[in-house]
Design a protein around this motif. Structure first.
Motif, PDB file in Angstrom:
ATOM      1  N   UNK A 170       6.000   6.118  -0.498  1.00 47.83           N
ATOM      2  CA  UNK A 170       5.489   6.410   0.846  1.00 47.83           C
ATOM      3  C   UNK A 170       4.880   5.168   1.499  1.00 47.83           C
ATOM      4  N   UNK A 171       5.309   4.899   2.706  1.00 48.48           N
ATOM      5  CA  UNK A 171       4.889   3.712   3.443  1.00 48.48           C
ATOM      6  C   UNK A 171       5.956   2.636   3.478  1.00 48.48           C
ATOM      7  N   UNK A 172       6.869   2.632   2.505  1.00 53.29           N
ATOM      8  CA  UNK A 172       7.919   1.613   2.493  1.00 53.29           C
ATOM      9  C   UNK A 172       8.930   1.786   3.618  1.00 53.29           C
ATOM     10  N   UNK A 173       9.326   3.021   3.993  1.00 53.04           N
ATOM     11  CA  UNK A 173      10.238   3.130   5.140  1.00 53.04           C
ATOM     12  C   UNK A 173       9.665   2.491   6.397  1.00 53.04           C
ATOM     13  N   UNK A 174       8.345   2.649   6.611  1.00 57.95           N
ATOM     14  CA  UNK A 174       7.715   2.050   7.780  1.00 57.95           C
ATOM     15  C   UNK A 174       7.731   0.520   7.693  1.00 57.95           C
ATOM     16  N   UNK A 175       7.504  -0.026   6.485  1.00 62.89           N
ATOM     17  CA  UNK A 175       7.533  -1.484   6.317  1.00 62.89           C
ATOM     18  C   UNK A 175       8.929  -2.041   6.554  1.00 62.89           C
ATOM     19  N   UNK A 176       9.944  -1.338   6.069  1.00 61.87           N
ATOM     20  CA  UNK A 176      11.327  -1.768   6.289  1.00 61.87           C
ATOM     21  C   UNK A 176      11.640  -1.784   7.784  1.00 61.87           C
ATOM     22  N   UNK A 177      11.247  -0.693   8.472  1.00 68.94           N
ATOM     23  CA  UNK A 177      11.478  -0.620   9.915  1.00 68.94           C
ATOM     24  C   UNK A 177      10.713  -1.723  10.647  1.00 68.94           C
ATOM     25  N   UNK A 178       9.470  -1.947  10.238  1.00 70.45           N
ATOM     26  CA  UNK A 178       8.639  -2.974  10.873  1.00 70.45           C
ATOM     27  C   UNK A 178       9.313  -4.339  10.807  1.00 70.45           C
ATOM     28  N   UNK A 179       9.770  -4.700   9.629  1.00 68.68           N
ATOM     29  CA  UNK A 179      10.406  -6.015   9.464  1.00 68.68           C
ATOM     30  C   UNK A 179      11.698  -6.115  10.270  1.00 68.68           C
ATOM     31  N   UNK A 207       0.819  -1.215   0.000  1.00 63.92           N
ATOM     32  CA  UNK A 207       0.000   0.000   0.000  1.00 63.92           C
ATOM     33  C   UNK A 207       0.854   1.267   0.000  1.00 63.92           C
ATOM     34  N   UNK A 208       0.263   2.341  -0.481  1.00 68.78           N
ATOM     35  CA  UNK A 208       0.917   3.649  -0.466  1.00 68.78           C
ATOM     36  C   UNK A 208       0.339   4.419   0.717  1.00 68.78           C
ATOM     37  N   UNK A 209       1.186   4.797   1.653  1.00 67.57           N
ATOM     38  CA  UNK A 209       0.719   5.427   2.892  1.00 67.57           C
ATOM     39  C   UNK A 209       1.615   6.617   3.220  1.00 67.57           C
ATOM     40  N   UNK A 210       1.066   7.801   3.079  1.00 70.52           N
ATOM     41  CA  UNK A 210       1.786   9.021   3.459  1.00 70.52           C
ATOM     42  C   UNK A 210       1.268   9.469   4.817  1.00 70.52           C
ATOM     43  N   UNK A 211       2.148   9.516   5.782  1.00 68.28           N
ATOM     44  CA  UNK A 211       1.786   9.881   7.164  1.00 68.28           C
ATOM     45  C   UNK A 211       2.827  10.884   7.638  1.00 68.28           C
ATOM     46  N   UNK A 212       2.429  12.126   7.835  1.00 64.39           N
ATOM     47  CA  UNK A 212       3.428  13.157   8.104  1.00 64.39           C
ATOM     48  C   UNK A 212       2.864  14.278   8.959  1.00 64.39           C
ATOM     49  N   UNK A 213       3.741  14.866   9.740  1.00 55.58           N
ATOM     50  CA  UNK A 213       3.425  16.109  10.425  1.00 55.58           C
ATOM     51  C   UNK A 213       3.582  17.257   9.426  1.00 55.58           C
ATOM     52  N   UNK A 214       2.913  18.361   9.686  1.00 54.15           N
ATOM     53  CA  UNK A 214       3.096  19.543   8.835  1.00 54.15           C
ATOM     54  C   UNK A 214       4.230  20.422   9.356  1.00 54.15           C
ATOM     55  N   UNK A 215       4.838  20.028  10.461  1.00 53.55           N
ATOM     56  CA  UNK A 215       6.108  20.601  10.902  1.00 53.55           C
ATOM     57  C   UNK A 215       7.226  19.736  10.327  1.00 53.55           C
TER      58      UNK A 215
END
Length: 363
Positions: free
Chosen positions: A319-328, A174-182
């Motif tokens: 977007x979302x792949x850095x989180x998947x890499x970290x998760x694994x 999935x494509x997941x963009x999750x970000x602060x606006x700061x």
């Protein structure tokens, strides 16, 4: 130190129950916090527990709340979180919105007056798991602003996150963009402060509006009881005027249209964390052929990732792949936790009546 996710979850679950949460709520909140750490978002993980303790002690966080549907009109659903744990309240509100979306194909869901929602990407993951597309705009109220506006020299907004979520396919995550606006979330500054590390240039300003790399300039937001805090500085907006503009619309959509409130100073601030969220959930099957959509997601992702990397050690990611890499990685190796954060978590448990030895035996 490195702690396995299952062990850390047992401890967090016990602390939350000791704080008054039911078994079900404790599990939901603990799952959310641990998932944030696993995804690499330590700013929204177990390090939030000291803040939650302060809110519990002042009755600004109320365990075991169920969101109230105070308005339902066609595809519009408006909930009030009643200052409950945002992770639990938000999950329930999303479940109800997704259920309705299966019938209508489109839902506009708002959630006001809930305590800290945590990592907003979690709600995007909920919609993805249901095969839905979702957009989320969140503001933060009830405490002192944290983020300076573009060209400003002091804080006027909070970190006001956004999340955009699109299902993937068997070939493409999935494509997941999750970000602060700061430029960074407040919790990332907390992590740096606890580690005694400087931050990169451009992420902070001091109380005079000058650039700073010292996370202590915003320690007063994180540890208000700490006597040696310097005068308050601020976080800076992501992409200058672009992040500032997005933060403004998080106020207008998340804060205003939810029936909650914006961070403007006419409203009382009790030094807690209240989130308001504006979400749109879409069943893509009502718009396009799903196999064709999946092919397009695969193709555009492959097209982007085919760009030769400027740094051979840093390939292009979706977007979302850095989180998947970290998760694994963290599921396999464990969750890194600095000594200061670990001690703060144990102190929270002790303040709620747990014995340190008993907590350590859970690990």
């Amino acid at each position: 130190m490195i702690i396995q996710a299952k062990s850390l979850k047992r401890l967090v679950d016990a602390i939350l129950k000791q704080g008054g949460s039911s078994d079900e709520e404790a599990q939901v909140v603990a799952d959310h916090l641990i998932r944030s750490n696993l995804a690499g978002h330590d700013s929204h993980g177990v390090g939030m527990l000291p803040t939650y303790l302060r809110m519990l002690q002042t009755d600004l966080l109320k365990p075991n709340q169920v969101p109230e549907l105070f308005k339902s009109d066609g595809s519009i659903m408006m909930f009030d979180g009643k200052r409950g744990y945002g992770q639990a309240v938000g999950k329930i509100a999303m479940e109800k919105a997704i259920e309705k979306c299966r019938e209508s194909g489109l839902v506009l869901m708002t959630l006001r007056n809930t305590h800290h929602l945590g990592r907003i990407g979690t709600y995007g993951e909920q919609s993805i798991a249901a095969g839905m597309v979702s957009l989320h705009f969140v503001n933060v109220t009830d405490h002192t602003p944290l983020v300076a506006p573009f060209r400003g020299s002091d804080a006027r907004f909070s970190t006001n996150p956004i999340c955009l979520a699109m299902p993937g396919s068997e070939k493409q995550p999935p494509v997941l963009l999750d970000m602060a606006t700061s430029r960074i979330a407040l919790g990332k500054a907390r992590v740096a402060f606890n580690k005694g590390e400087a931050l990169k240039e451009g992420l902070l300003i001091d109380h005079q509006g000058q650039s700073s790399t010292d996370p202590a300039v915003i320690a007063g937001y994180i540890f208000p009881e700490r006597e040696e805090n310097p005068p308050l500085g601020a976080l800076t907006p992501l992409g200058d005027y672009k992040g500032y503009g997005l933060a403004m619309f998080c106020e207008l959509l998340g804060g205003l249209l939810s029936g909650g409130r914006t961070i403007q100073p006419e409203h009382e601030r009790q030094n807690s964390i209240i989130n308001n969220m504006f979400s749109i959930i879409v069943d893509p099957g009502k718009l396009v052929d799903v196999p064709w959509m999946q092919h397009e997601v695969e193709a555009i992702a492959a097209h982007a990732k085919a760009s030769p990397p400027a740094n051979q050690e840093e390939p292009v990611l979706i977007p979302g792949e850095p989180e998947l890499i970290s998760l694994n990685e963290r599921l396999a190796k464990g969750i890194p936790l600095d000594d200061a954060s670990w001690e703060q978590i144990l102190v929270v448990g002790e303040a709620l009546g747990l014995k340190r030895e008993a907590m350590l035996n859970l690990m």
